[in-house]
Design an enzyme around this catalytic site. Structure first.
Site, PDB file in Angstrom:
ATOM      1  CD  GLU A  83      -4.158  28.763  -4.457  1.00 20.34           C
ATOM      2  OE1 GLU A  83      -4.612  29.809  -4.328  1.00 20.34           O
ATOM      3  OE2 GLU A  83      -3.501  28.078  -3.651  1.00 20.34           O
ATOM      4  CB  CYS A  96       4.727  24.478  -8.661  1.00 16.50           C
ATOM      5  SG  CYS A  96       4.129  23.520  -7.224  1.00 16.50           S
ATOM      6  CB  CYS A 103      -3.787  17.983   0.215  1.00 18.92           C
ATOM      7  SG  CYS A 103      -2.581  16.825   0.337  1.00 18.92           S
ATOM      8  CB  CYS A 107       1.628  18.112   6.062  1.00 13.15           C
ATOM      9  SG  CYS A 107       1.997  16.578   5.177  1.00 13.15           S
ATOM     10  CB  CYS A 110       1.123  21.506   4.068  1.00 16.12           C
ATOM     11  SG  CYS A 110       0.414  21.915   2.397  1.00 16.12           S
ATOM     12  CD  GLU A 154       0.886  11.699  -2.132  1.00 15.99           C
ATOM     13  OE1 GLU A 154       1.722  11.494  -2.831  1.00 15.99           O
ATOM     14  OE2 GLU A 154       1.705  12.396  -1.022  1.00 15.99           O
ATOM     15  CB  SER A 185       6.696  16.515  -4.478  1.00 15.75           C
ATOM     16  OG  SER A 185       6.763  16.668  -3.010  1.00 15.75           O
ATOM     17  CB  CYS A 327       7.014  25.126  -0.437  1.00 15.74           C
ATOM     18  SG  CYS A 327       6.894  23.651  -0.295  1.00 15.74           S
TER      19      CYS A 327
END
Length: 349
Positions: A83, A96, A103, A107, A110, A154, A185, A327
């Protein structure tokens, strides 16, 4: 067929003049088909279309938010999905981008982390997100002047492909972006931060810190078991010393976990002497999340404490929450309130 977006502009097929024409069609005009490149000889267009592909997607779906942002769901040529998010502002257009399918960081706040790791995206698949979004928006890819690698994945664990894509973003015959307009990031991979510093591309670094102390950080970020805060900050200080680029510290506020006044004070102490900006992020809810967000009053109080201690601080009030584009919400889910919107089918096959 081979992915043409894997090539830097000087590596494109043809002689110098023809290479420049192809690059212009790709990155200035946003062509997704070689047939569109009408100032190339017909034979060359036909030859290119047999050997190369432009699009990396079998299907692109767009889900617009009430606030003007748009979530894009890409089905890759192998059937996997990723995405990106388009965010228009009065004075700029921002995308973004994702660097992975899913990922591996995991986290707890997330939704992408809950998916687990699918695979790395290629440089072509990263760049193709920009071209597909520009095509749908009816603009030149070069009108997108801000890129944040804050989507799925990441970036520092796929750094080779990310750097390759960034070089085309920066290239004067590519997307011709300013390095100051590109932000990478990371959850904090010291080895990757050191390598990024040595590459000296001048892009901005954003560190997803989310807690100033190791005990709290280990509760919400699995990679914190391996990389303590002190080790990550040492790498960040090296990055700043090498690049002179101010570093952004991202901090998602979670109720009862990382939103205490003492944690604001410890964060300020950690950042002393470093050119840094703290970006506080309200938690964006998703189905099955094991954590809850800090109420607005607590967010404002945390921000005020940081400011009182001299730390430049802002709050990133999220966009695209209604379509799962905010986010921490990217989870390959179709918004139930919107209709299916196919944009590109079997492109580049």
């Amino acid at each position: 067929m081979r992915p043409i977006l894997e090539l830097l502009p000087e590596e494109l097929p043809g002689e110098g003049y023809r290479r420049a024409q192809i690059a212009h069609w790709l990155y200035a005009r946003g062509a997704l088909d070689f047939a569109e490149m009408t100032d190339l000889p017909k034979g060359m267009r036909e030859a290119l279309s047999k050997e190369w592909r432009i699009s990396e997607f079998a299907l692109v779906e767009a889900y617009p938010s009430r606030d003007g942002s748009v979530k894009y769901l890409f089905t890759l040529l192998d059937g996997k999905k990723t995405e990106a998010v388009y965010m228009p502002y009065p004075n700029r257009k921002t995308v973004c981008l994702s660097s992975m399918v899913g990922c591996p960081a995991g986290c707890t706040f997330c939704a992408t982390g809950a998916l687990g790791f699918g695979r790395n995206l290629t440089a072509a698949e990263i760049l193709a997100q920009i071209l597909a979004i520009a095509h749908h928006q009816g603009i030149s890819p070069r009108e997108i002047r801000n890129v944040v690698l804050m989507g799925m994945g990441e970036p520092l664990l796929n750094l080779g492909n990310v750097l390759k894509a960034i070089r085309t973003m920066l290239h004067p015959k590519g997307l011709a972006m300013s390095p100051r307009r590109i932000t990478l990031s990371t959850v904090g991979i010291p080895k990757g931060i050191y390598r990024l510093a040595e590459e000296d591309l001048g892009v901005r670094l954003a560190l997803s810190l989310h807690a100033p102390d190791d005990e709290t950080r280990r509760k919400i970020i699995p990679t914190a078991q391996r990389y303590p805060v002190a080790e990550i900050l040492e790498a960040v200080r090296h990055y700043y010393a090498k690049t002179k680029r101010r570093v952004t510290f991202e901090y998602t506020l979670l109720k009862g976990l990382n939103d205490h006044p003492w944690q604001a004070r410890l964060l300020a102490k950690l950042l002393k002497g470093l050119s840094a900006h703290v970006n506080l992020i309200p938690f964006n809810p998703w189905e099955g999340a094991p954590v809850a967000g800090t109420p607005k009053a607590g967010i404002l109080a945390f921000a005020e404490e940081l400011k009182r201690l001299g730390v430049p601080t802002s709050i990133r009030w999220s966009r695209g929450r209604d379509v799962g584009a905010a986010c921490g919400q990217l989870a390959l889910k179709t918004p139930t309130s919107l209709t299916f919107t196919p944009l590109l089918e079997d492109a580049g096959r």
